[in-house]
Enzyme design. Structure first.
Site, PDB file in Angstrom:
ATOM      1  N   ILE A   1      -0.170  34.762  24.585  1.00  0.00           N
ATOM      2  CA  ILE A   1       1.263  34.951  24.892  1.00  0.00           C
ATOM      3  C   ILE A   1       1.616  36.437  24.886  1.00  0.00           C
ATOM      4  CG2 ILE A   1       3.612  34.290  24.254  1.00  0.00           C
ATOM      5  CD1 ILE A   1       2.325  31.818  22.815  1.00  0.00           C
TER       6      ILE A   1
ATOM      7  N   ASN B   1      -6.230  43.195  16.135  1.00  0.00           N
ATOM      8  CA  ASN B   1      -7.565  43.382  15.542  1.00  0.00           C
ATOM      9  C   ASN B   1      -8.629  42.617  16.336  1.00  0.00           C
ATOM     10  OD1 ASN B   1      -7.128  40.752  14.837  1.00  0.00           O
ATOM     11  ND2 ASN B   1      -7.401  41.029  12.629  1.00  0.00           N
TER      12      ASN B   1
ATOM     13  N   SER C   1       7.418  28.336  15.944  1.00  0.00           N
ATOM     14  CA  SER C   1       6.844  27.205  16.675  1.00  0.00           C
ATOM     15  C   SER C   1       7.702  25.970  16.463  1.00  0.00           C
ATOM     16  CB  SER C   1       5.437  26.945  16.128  1.00  0.00           C
ATOM     17  OG  SER C   1       4.951  25.716  16.607  1.00  0.00           O
TER      18      SER C   1
ATOM     19  N   TYR D   1      -0.373  25.462   8.784  1.00  0.00           N
ATOM     20  CA  TYR D   1       0.012  26.387   9.849  1.00  0.00           C
ATOM     21  C   TYR D   1       1.530  26.350  10.066  1.00  0.00           C
ATOM     22  CZ  TYR D   1       1.109  27.893  14.572  1.00  0.00           C
ATOM     23  OH  TYR D   1       1.718  28.496  15.652  1.00  0.00           O
TER      24      TYR D   1
ATOM     25  N   LYS E   1       4.859  29.188   9.415  1.00  0.00           N
ATOM     26  CA  LYS E   1       5.943  29.563  10.340  1.00  0.00           C
ATOM     27  C   LYS E   1       7.302  29.355   9.660  1.00  0.00           C
ATOM     28  CE  LYS E   1       3.415  30.733  13.845  1.00  0.00           C
ATOM     29  NZ  LYS E   1       3.298  32.153  14.180  1.00  0.00           N
TER      30      LYS E   1
ATOM     31  N   PHE F   1       7.741  25.559  22.253  1.00  0.00           N
ATOM     32  CA  PHE F   1       7.248  24.187  22.370  1.00  0.00           C
ATOM     33  C   PHE F   1       5.772  24.289  22.793  1.00  0.00           C
ATOM     34  CE2 PHE F   1      10.452  21.141  21.020  1.00  0.00           C
ATOM     35  CZ  PHE F   1      11.359  22.067  20.551  1.00  0.00           C
TER      36      PHE F   1
ATOM     37  N   PHE G   1      -5.648  11.061  23.511  1.00  0.00           N
ATOM     38  CA  PHE G   1      -5.433  10.579  22.137  1.00  0.00           C
ATOM     39  C   PHE G   1      -4.232   9.629  22.079  1.00  0.00           C
ATOM     40  CE2 PHE G   1      -7.207  15.006  21.119  1.00  0.00           C
ATOM     41  CZ  PHE G   1      -8.511  14.541  21.026  1.00  0.00           C
TER      42      PHE G   1
HETATM   43  P1  NAD Z   1      -3.565  34.220  20.220  1.00  0.00           P
HETATM   44  O1  NAD Z   1      -4.522  33.882  19.147  1.00  0.00           O
HETATM   45  O2  NAD Z   1      -4.045  34.278  21.615  1.00  0.00           O
HETATM   46  O3  NAD Z   1      -2.862  35.636  19.881  1.00  0.00           O
HETATM   47  C1  NAD Z   1      -2.707  36.109  18.571  1.00  0.00           C
HETATM   48  C2  NAD Z   1      -3.237  37.537  18.540  1.00  0.00           C
HETATM   49  O4  NAD Z   1      -3.090  38.070  17.211  1.00  0.00           O
HETATM   50  C3  NAD Z   1      -4.729  37.613  18.880  1.00  0.00           C
HETATM   51  O5  NAD Z   1      -4.925  38.612  19.865  1.00  0.00           O
HETATM   52  C4  NAD Z   1      -5.395  38.004  17.570  1.00  0.00           C
HETATM   53  O6  NAD Z   1      -6.552  38.766  17.751  1.00  0.00           O
HETATM   54  C5  NAD Z   1      -4.274  38.776  16.888  1.00  0.00           C
HETATM   55  N1  NAD Z   1      -4.367  38.811  15.425  1.00  0.00           N
HETATM   56  C6  NAD Z   1      -4.596  37.775  14.588  1.00  0.00           C
HETATM   57  N2  NAD Z   1      -4.577  38.198  13.311  1.00  0.00           N
HETATM   58  C7  NAD Z   1      -4.332  39.544  13.338  1.00  0.00           C
HETATM   59  C8  NAD Z   1      -4.187  40.540  12.341  1.00  0.00           C
HETATM   60  N3  NAD Z   1      -4.313  40.252  11.031  1.00  0.00           N
HETATM   61  N4  NAD Z   1      -3.935  41.801  12.727  1.00  0.00           N
HETATM   62  C9  NAD Z   1      -3.809  42.114  14.043  1.00  0.00           C
HETATM   63  N5  NAD Z   1      -3.930  41.200  15.027  1.00  0.00           N
HETATM   64  C10 NAD Z   1      -4.194  39.939  14.685  1.00  0.00           C
HETATM   65  O7  NAD Z   1      -2.337  33.221  20.091  1.00  0.00           O
HETATM   66  P2  NAD Z   1      -1.109  32.957  21.069  1.00  0.00           P
HETATM   67  O8  NAD Z   1      -1.268  31.614  21.640  1.00  0.00           O
HETATM   68  O9  NAD Z   1      -0.890  34.112  21.961  1.00  0.00           O
HETATM   69  O10 NAD Z   1       0.043  32.865  19.989  1.00  0.00           O
HETATM   70  C11 NAD Z   1       0.808  33.992  19.628  1.00  0.00           C
HETATM   71  C12 NAD Z   1       1.741  33.594  18.501  1.00  0.00           C
HETATM   72  O11 NAD Z   1       2.544  32.505  18.926  1.00  0.00           O
HETATM   73  C13 NAD Z   1       1.033  33.139  17.232  1.00  0.00           C
HETATM   74  O12 NAD Z   1       1.754  33.639  16.119  1.00  0.00           O
HETATM   75  C14 NAD Z   1       1.135  31.630  17.301  1.00  0.00           C
HETATM   76  O13 NAD Z   1       1.155  31.047  16.021  1.00  0.00           O
HETATM   77  C15 NAD Z   1       2.470  31.448  17.999  1.00  0.00           C
HETATM   78  N6  NAD Z   1       2.573  30.162  18.717  1.00  0.00           N
HETATM   79  C16 NAD Z   1       1.619  29.829  19.640  1.00  0.00           C
HETATM   80  C17 NAD Z   1       1.707  28.609  20.292  1.00  0.00           C
HETATM   81  C18 NAD Z   1       0.643  28.179  21.278  1.00  0.00           C
HETATM   82  O14 NAD Z   1       0.532  26.977  21.535  1.00  0.00           O
HETATM   83  N7  NAD Z   1      -0.128  29.085  21.852  1.00  0.00           N
HETATM   84  C19 NAD Z   1       2.762  27.736  20.023  1.00  0.00           C
HETATM   85  C20 NAD Z   1       3.729  28.128  19.101  1.00  0.00           C
HETATM   86  C21 NAD Z   1       3.611  29.350  18.452  1.00  0.00           C
HETATM   87  C1  WQD Z   2      -0.488  17.811  23.638  1.00  0.00           C
HETATM   88  C2  WQD Z   2      -0.658  16.316  23.922  1.00  0.00           C
HETATM   89  C3  WQD Z   2      -2.139  15.223  22.377  1.00  0.00           C
HETATM   90  C4  WQD Z   2      -5.773  17.318  23.613  1.00  0.00           C
HETATM   91  C5  WQD Z   2      -0.091  22.046  19.353  1.00  0.00           C
HETATM   92  C6  WQD Z   2       0.211  22.460  17.941  1.00  0.00           C
HETATM   93  C7  WQD Z   2       1.560  23.122  17.870  1.00  0.00           C
HETATM   94  C8  WQD Z   2       1.705  24.249  18.889  1.00  0.00           C
HETATM   95  C9  WQD Z   2       1.255  23.855  20.248  1.00  0.00           C
HETATM   96  C10 WQD Z   2       1.316  26.363  17.820  1.00  0.00           C
HETATM   97  C11 WQD Z   2      -0.658  15.461  22.650  1.00  0.00           C
HETATM   98  C12 WQD Z   2      -2.709  15.193  23.777  1.00  0.00           C
HETATM   99  C13 WQD Z   2      -4.469  16.895  23.515  1.00  0.00           C
HETATM  100  C14 WQD Z   2      -6.767  16.399  24.054  1.00  0.00           C
HETATM  101  C15 WQD Z   2      -5.048  14.740  24.309  1.00  0.00           C
HETATM  102  N1  WQD Z   2       0.915  25.389  18.534  1.00  0.00           N
HETATM  103  N2  WQD Z   2      -4.109  15.629  23.854  1.00  0.00           N
HETATM  104  N3  WQD Z   2      -6.372  15.138  24.386  1.00  0.00           N
HETATM  105  O1  WQD Z   2      -0.377  18.926  19.537  1.00  0.00           O
HETATM  106  O2  WQD Z   2       1.740  19.110  20.941  1.00  0.00           O
HETATM  107  O3  WQD Z   2       0.885  21.099  19.785  1.00  0.00           O
HETATM  108  O4  WQD Z   2      -0.025  23.212  20.197  1.00  0.00           O
HETATM  109  O5  WQD Z   2       2.363  26.506  17.234  1.00  0.00           O
HETATM  110  O6  WQD Z   2       1.707  23.580  16.563  1.00  0.00           O
HETATM  111  O7  WQD Z   2       0.180  21.329  17.103  1.00  0.00           O
HETATM  112  O8  WQD Z   2      -0.361  20.250  21.706  1.00  0.00           O
HETATM  113  O9  WQD Z   2      -1.895  20.522  23.602  1.00  0.00           O
HETATM  114  O10 WQD Z   2      -2.836  19.813  21.369  1.00  0.00           O
HETATM  115  O11 WQD Z   2      -1.434  18.207  22.658  1.00  0.00           O
HETATM  116  O12 WQD Z   2      -4.760  13.578  24.589  1.00  0.00           O
HETATM  117  O13 WQD Z   2      -7.974  16.707  24.130  1.00  0.00           O
HETATM  118  O14 WQD Z   2      -1.958  16.118  24.516  1.00  0.00           O
HETATM  119  O15 WQD Z   2      -2.415  14.040  21.677  1.00  0.00           O
HETATM  120  O16 WQD Z   2      -0.028  14.250  22.978  1.00  0.00           O
HETATM  121  P1  WQD Z   2       0.480  19.718  20.432  1.00  0.00           P
HETATM  122  P2  WQD Z   2      -1.725  19.760  22.351  1.00  0.00           P
END
Ligand code: NAD
Ligand code: WQD
Length: 338
Positions: free
Chosen positions: A12, A32, A124, A148, A152, A177, A217
């Site tokens: 992101i 990092n 999240s 996790y 948050k 989301f 799932f």
């Molecule tokens: P990502 O793992 O791709 O990005 C996180 C980045 O942080 C990585 O580049 C990692 O190397 C860096 N990082 C981790 N620990 C570090 C540290 N101690 N010091 C410096 N850098 C560090 O994840 P993302 O999907 O881009 O998610 C970004 C943020 O959004 C995260 O906080 C995640 O929890 C949150 N988030 C992600 C999702 C999702 O589904 N991708 C959903 C909700 C919230």
């Molecule tokens: C989506 C749907 C699964 C994989 C997760 C984290 C949440 C947030 C976003 C960070 C569900 C189904 C999935 C597969 C499947 N991350 N599925 N087969 O669980 O909504 O959210 O990512 O904050 O915290 O929990 O996302 O993409 O894993 O699942 O059927 O191999 O797809 O059961 O219905 P989820 P997901």
């Protein structure tokens, strides 16, 4: 504005830096590379005519962070850095508490030492836990169901207190989301390590021939086709919301949680069929038992984002699938393949 982006090399973060630069903000990426690659930064640079600066740093090192703040003098911070795998957090909760919570404390201390009082935080929708009602608005009770999600929630509470202690401070917690998709160029995208946990990268890897079939799932949920329903949001929409949030920080005081979703729920089968259409490939799949911890349905009420940030999602499921496929097809092994 000068914006320091922790975790800016990640999925992101990299998309957000591209959008910040296109709006003429100056950015510094801190990462990092624990879960990302310097190649992502190189590609962000390529997409933005070389205007990206990046420094390898760990947010847990407050002393080093403080020096970086003193030198760059950011007006605001976007805080993405952290660990994000739900299953891993259940198996190793202390790792998550140390990395995410101590990381956030370290960052806020470095901000305090350097007079930086504005932050946008990656929260999240997982903070809501099992929904009492849908769509989820920001007033819904917070009951995260895994370590996790708890990190948050605790960081949100910390930000609330940090803001309450000083009326000049502002923090926007963006509750994402389900972020999916990739930049339209296909140069940056999601690059999970090993077997993907999330739906869209798993489907993409089946389509490109790296995985045999998708396990769905659960097909006995109380949803329109029995499979789980989620609010998928295009990462480019999400990135633009961060630009809107950074711009909003100047007119907002205190702590504000904001949902980032489209407001529209799609089932696993809806996503699978949209991906088949986007890629022209058949996605082999089989039904499997429900995954522990999953809810039947989750989707956002995105009203607050429109009111507070003037932002709403513009890109639909087809664009999410087309861009995911474009990224996967061009980078079958992610950044490692380059
Ligand atoms: P990502 O793992 O791709 O990005 C996180 C980045 O942080 C990585 O580049 C990692 O190397 C860096 N990082 C981790 N620990 C570090 C540290 N101690 N010091 C410096 N850098 C560090 O994840 P993302 O999907 O881009 O998610 C970004 C943020 O959004 C995260 O906080 C995640 O929890 C949150 N988030 C992600 C999702 C999702 O589904 N991708 C959903 C909700 C919230
Ligand atoms: C989506 C749907 C699964 C994989 C997760 C984290 C949440 C947030 C976003 C960070 C569900 C189904 C999935 C597969 C499947 N991350 N599925 N087969 O669980 O909504 O959210 O990512 O904050 O915290 O929990 O996302 O993409 O894993 O699942 O059927 O191999 O797809 O059961 O219905 P989820 P997901």
């Amino acid at each position: 504005m000068k914006v320091l982006v922790t975790g800016g090399a990640g999925f992101i973060g990299s998309h957000t830096v591209v959008e910040l630069l296109s709006e003429q903000h100056e950015t510094l990426i801190l990462d990092n590379y624990r879960n990302s690659s310097p190649e992502a930064v190189r590609r962000v640079r390529e997409l933005s005519n070389g205007r990206v600066t990046a420094q390898e740093a760990d947010i847990l090192d407050t002393q080093n962070l403080s020096c970086i703040f003193a030198e760059f003098q950011p007006d605001a911070v976007i805080h993405f850095a952290g660990l994000k795998a739900v299953g891993e957090s259940t198996m190793n909760p202390l790792l998550y508490y140390r990395q995410n919570i101590e990381g956030a404390i370290s960052l806020l201390e470095a901000m305090d030492r350097n007079g930086c009082s504005d932050i946008v935080f990656s929260s999240s929708a997982t903070v809501y836990g099992e929904p009492d009602y849908l769509p989820l608005d920001e007033a819904h009770p917070l009951r995260p169901a895994n370590p996790y999600g708890k990190t948050k929630y605790f960081i949100e509470e910390m930000l609330r207190d940090w803001c309450a202690a000083d009326k000049h401070k502002s923090a926007i917690a963006l509750r994402y989301f389900n972020p999916v998709g990739a930049h339209a160029s296909g140069r940056i995208g999601e690059d999970p390590n090993g077997i993907p946990n999330n739906l869209m990268p798993f489907i993409s890897q089946v389509a490109v021939g790296k995985r045999e079939r998708l396990k769905i799932f659960g097909n006995d949920y109380d949803t329109h086709d029995g499979t789980g329903v989620r609010d998928y949001i295009h990462v480019v929409d999400l990135a633009r919301a961060h630009v809107a949030a950074v711009n909003a920080l100047v007119r907002i005081d205190g702590f504000e949680p904001v949902n980032l979703g489209t407001g529209q729920g799609y089932s696993v089968l809806d996503v699978l069929h949209a991906f088949e259409k986007a890629s022209g490939r058949t996605i082999a799949h089989a039904f499997a038992p429900r995954r522990p911890g999953d809810v039947a349905a989750s989707y956002a009420d995105p009203t607050r984002a429109r009111q507070l940030l003037g932002w709403k999602a513009e890109l639909g499921l087809d664009e999410m699938c087309i861009s995911s496929w474009n990224w996967q097809r061009q980078n079958p092994d992610g950044y490692a393949g380059s």
